[in-house]
Design a protein around this motif. Structure first.
Motif, PDB file in Angstrom:
ATOM      1  N   MET A 166      43.494  80.624   2.677  1.00 22.54           N
ATOM      2  CA  MET A 166      44.792  81.284   2.566  1.00 22.54           C
ATOM      3  C   MET A 166      44.663  82.573   1.750  1.00 22.54           C
ATOM      4  N   GLY A 167      43.907  82.511   0.675  1.00 18.53           N
ATOM      5  CA  GLY A 167      43.747  83.695  -0.165  1.00 18.53           C
ATOM      6  C   GLY A 167      42.786  84.719   0.404  1.00 18.53           C
ATOM      7  N   LEU A 168      41.639  84.257   0.878  1.00 19.42           N
ATOM      8  CA  LEU A 168      40.597  85.185   1.331  1.00 19.42           C
ATOM      9  C   LEU A 168      40.896  85.824   2.687  1.00 19.42           C
ATOM     10  N   LEU A 169      41.461  85.030   3.601  1.00 18.86           N
ATOM     11  CA  LEU A 169      41.709  85.543   4.954  1.00 18.86           C
ATOM     12  C   LEU A 169      43.198  85.703   5.257  1.00 18.86           C
ATOM     13  N   ARG A 170      44.033  85.479   4.263  1.00 19.63           N
ATOM     14  CA  ARG A 170      45.483  85.617   4.424  1.00 19.63           C
ATOM     15  C   ARG A 170      46.017  84.730   5.553  1.00 19.63           C
ATOM     16  N   MET A 171      45.470  83.508   5.634  1.00 19.63           N
ATOM     17  CA  MET A 171      45.926  82.566   6.657  1.00 19.63           C
ATOM     18  C   MET A 171      47.180  81.851   6.165  1.00 19.63           C
ATOM     19  N   ASN A 172      48.012  81.405   7.105  1.00 18.67           N
ATOM     20  CA  ASN A 172      49.171  80.608   6.719  1.00 18.67           C
ATOM     21  C   ASN A 172      48.675  79.199   6.363  1.00 18.67           C
ATOM     22  N   PRO A 173      49.453  78.450   5.589  1.00 18.78           N
ATOM     23  CA  PRO A 173      48.994  77.139   5.116  1.00 18.78           C
ATOM     24  C   PRO A 173      48.592  76.178   6.239  1.00 18.78           C
ATOM     25  N   LYS A 174      49.381  76.088   7.283  1.00 12.89           N
ATOM     26  CA  LYS A 174      49.081  75.169   8.381  1.00 12.89           C
ATOM     27  C   LYS A 174      47.782  75.560   9.084  1.00 12.89           C
ATOM     28  N   ALA A 222      45.310  77.425   7.850  1.00 12.50           N
ATOM     29  CA  ALA A 222      44.194  77.273   6.921  1.00 12.50           C
ATOM     30  C   ALA A 222      43.777  75.811   6.799  1.00 12.50           C
ATOM     31  N   LEU A 223      44.750  74.925   6.737  1.00 15.76           N
ATOM     32  CA  LEU A 223      44.442  73.495   6.648  1.00 15.76           C
ATOM     33  C   LEU A 223      43.749  73.016   7.923  1.00 15.76           C
ATOM     34  N   ALA A 224      44.237  73.455   9.071  1.00 12.24           N
ATOM     35  CA  ALA A 224      43.616  73.067  10.342  1.00 12.24           C
ATOM     36  C   ALA A 224      42.192  73.605  10.436  1.00 12.24           C
ATOM     37  N   ALA A 225      41.996  74.862  10.076  1.00 10.75           N
ATOM     38  CA  ALA A 225      40.658  75.462  10.131  1.00 10.75           C
ATOM     39  C   ALA A 225      39.706  74.748   9.178  1.00 10.75           C
ATOM     40  N   SER A 226      40.175  74.442   7.982  1.00 13.17           N
ATOM     41  CA  SER A 226      39.347  73.749   7.005  1.00 13.17           C
ATOM     42  C   SER A 226      38.985  72.339   7.492  1.00 13.17           C
ATOM     43  N   LEU A 227      39.937  71.673   8.083  1.00 18.34           N
ATOM     44  CA  LEU A 227      39.674  70.332   8.618  1.00 18.34           C
ATOM     45  C   LEU A 227      38.644  70.383   9.745  1.00 18.34           C
ATOM     46  N   ILE A 228      38.754  71.373  10.609  1.00 18.17           N
ATOM     47  CA  ILE A 228      37.781  71.544  11.697  1.00 18.17           C
ATOM     48  C   ILE A 228      36.384  71.780  11.114  1.00 18.17           C
ATOM     49  N   CYS A 229      36.280  72.702  10.179  1.00 17.68           N
ATOM     50  CA  CYS A 229      34.970  73.045   9.599  1.00 17.68           C
ATOM     51  C   CYS A 229      34.338  71.856   8.878  1.00 17.68           C
ATOM     52  N   ASN A 230      35.125  71.187   8.059  1.00 16.95           N
ATOM     53  CA  ASN A 230      34.574  70.075   7.291  1.00 16.95           C
ATOM     54  C   ASN A 230      34.264  68.869   8.155  1.00 16.95           C
ATOM     55  N   SER A 231      35.060  68.621   9.165  1.00 15.92           N
ATOM     56  CA  SER A 231      34.764  67.519  10.087  1.00 15.92           C
ATOM     57  C   SER A 231      33.472  67.802  10.842  1.00 15.92           C
ATOM     58  N   PHE A 232      33.339  69.041  11.318  1.00 13.27           N
ATOM     59  CA  PHE A 232      32.137  69.411  12.060  1.00 13.27           C
ATOM     60  C   PHE A 232      30.897  69.294  11.182  1.00 13.27           C
ATOM     61  N   VAL A 262      38.536  69.824   2.001  1.00 13.98           N
ATOM     62  CA  VAL A 262      39.498  70.332   2.982  1.00 13.98           C
ATOM     63  C   VAL A 262      40.648  71.057   2.286  1.00 13.98           C
ATOM     64  N   ILE A 263      41.204  70.454   1.257  1.00 17.56           N
ATOM     65  CA  ILE A 263      42.353  71.057   0.567  1.00 17.56           C
ATOM     66  C   ILE A 263      41.943  72.313  -0.199  1.00 17.56           C
ATOM     67  N   LEU A 298      40.341  79.282  18.933  1.00 20.70           N
ATOM     68  CA  LEU A 298      41.527  78.429  18.802  1.00 20.70           C
ATOM     69  C   LEU A 298      42.728  79.187  18.237  1.00 20.70           C
ATOM     70  N   PHE A 299      42.447  80.053  17.261  1.00 21.61           N
ATOM     71  CA  PHE A 299      43.526  80.792  16.611  1.00 21.61           C
ATOM     72  C   PHE A 299      43.665  82.216  17.152  1.00 21.61           C
ATOM     73  N   HIS A 300      42.769  82.615  18.025  1.00 25.68           N
ATOM     74  CA  HIS A 300      42.797  83.932  18.677  1.00 25.68           C
ATOM     75  C   HIS A 300      42.844  85.087  17.685  1.00 25.68           C
ATOM     76  N   ALA A 301      42.083  84.974  16.600  1.00 27.70           N
ATOM     77  CA  ALA A 301      42.006  86.052  15.614  1.00 27.70           C
ATOM     78  C   ALA A 301      41.207  87.208  16.201  1.00 27.70           C
ATOM     79  N   ASP A 302      41.806  88.360  16.200  1.00 26.50           N
ATOM     80  CA  ASP A 302      41.197  89.563  16.770  1.00 26.50           C
ATOM     81  C   ASP A 302      40.134  90.125  15.813  1.00 26.50           C
ATOM     82  N   ALA A 303      38.993  90.502  16.356  1.00 34.28           N
ATOM     83  CA  ALA A 303      37.892  91.037  15.544  1.00 34.28           C
ATOM     84  C   ALA A 303      38.254  92.350  14.864  1.00 34.28           C
ATOM     85  N   ARG A 304      39.224  93.072  15.406  1.00 34.69           N
ATOM     86  CA  ARG A 304      39.632  94.332  14.773  1.00 34.69           C
ATOM     87  C   ARG A 304      40.445  94.092  13.513  1.00 34.69           C
ATOM     88  N   THR A 305      41.269  93.040  13.517  1.00 36.33           N
ATOM     89  CA  THR A 305      42.092  92.766  12.341  1.00 36.33           C
ATOM     90  C   THR A 305      41.415  91.791  11.382  1.00 36.33           C
TER      91      THR A 305
END
Length: 118
Positions: free
Chosen positions: A88-96, A98-108, A80-81, A29-36
């Motif tokens: 945001m801290g561990l993976l240097r994600m932007n707030p939006k 990180a919130l979307a990813a957390s919501l996906i994980c917790n909902s699942f 989620v919050i 969904l976020f197209h995070a590259d495995a190299r980075t």
């Protein structure tokens, strides 16, 4: 079986579900590259997020003595919050993101866990 044993089972199941969900979300969904953003970092972040939030939900939230649906909303909202902040801290994600990813994980994990554990 004791409450603590149930907690440990839930912890293992939640880590597995949320780690898979986070890896899938970040790669597809976020197209995070495995190299980075290496897979091990994503899995370690998922482990940290769940390990740092689930004990609060299982051991402190019941002290509030809320009705079931309110307890579920407060617990999932907290997770989620808090996990978004950790992402945001561990993976240097932007707030939006990180919130979307957390919501996906917790909902699942909430849906899959309720299905698997009844």
């Amino acid at each position: 079986m004791t409450y603590e044993v149930h907690f440990l089972q839930a912890l293992v199941l939640t880590v597995l579900l949320e780690a898979g969900a986070l890896l899938a979300a970040l790669r597809w969904l976020f197209h995070a590259d495995a190299r980075t953003l290496p897979t091990w970092k994503i899995l370690a972040a998922a482990l940290a997020c769940t390990s740092l939030t689930l004990p609060y939900v299982w051991f402190l939230l019941p002290a509030l003595e809320l009705p079931h649906l309110q307890s579920l909303a407060v617990g999932e909202g907290f997770a989620v919050i808090a996990e978004a902040a950790l992402l945001m801290g561990l993976l240097r994600m932007n707030p939006k993101g990180a919130l979307a990813a957390s919501l996906i994980c917790n909902s699942f994990s909430a849906l899959a866990g309720s299905f698997l554990l009844g």
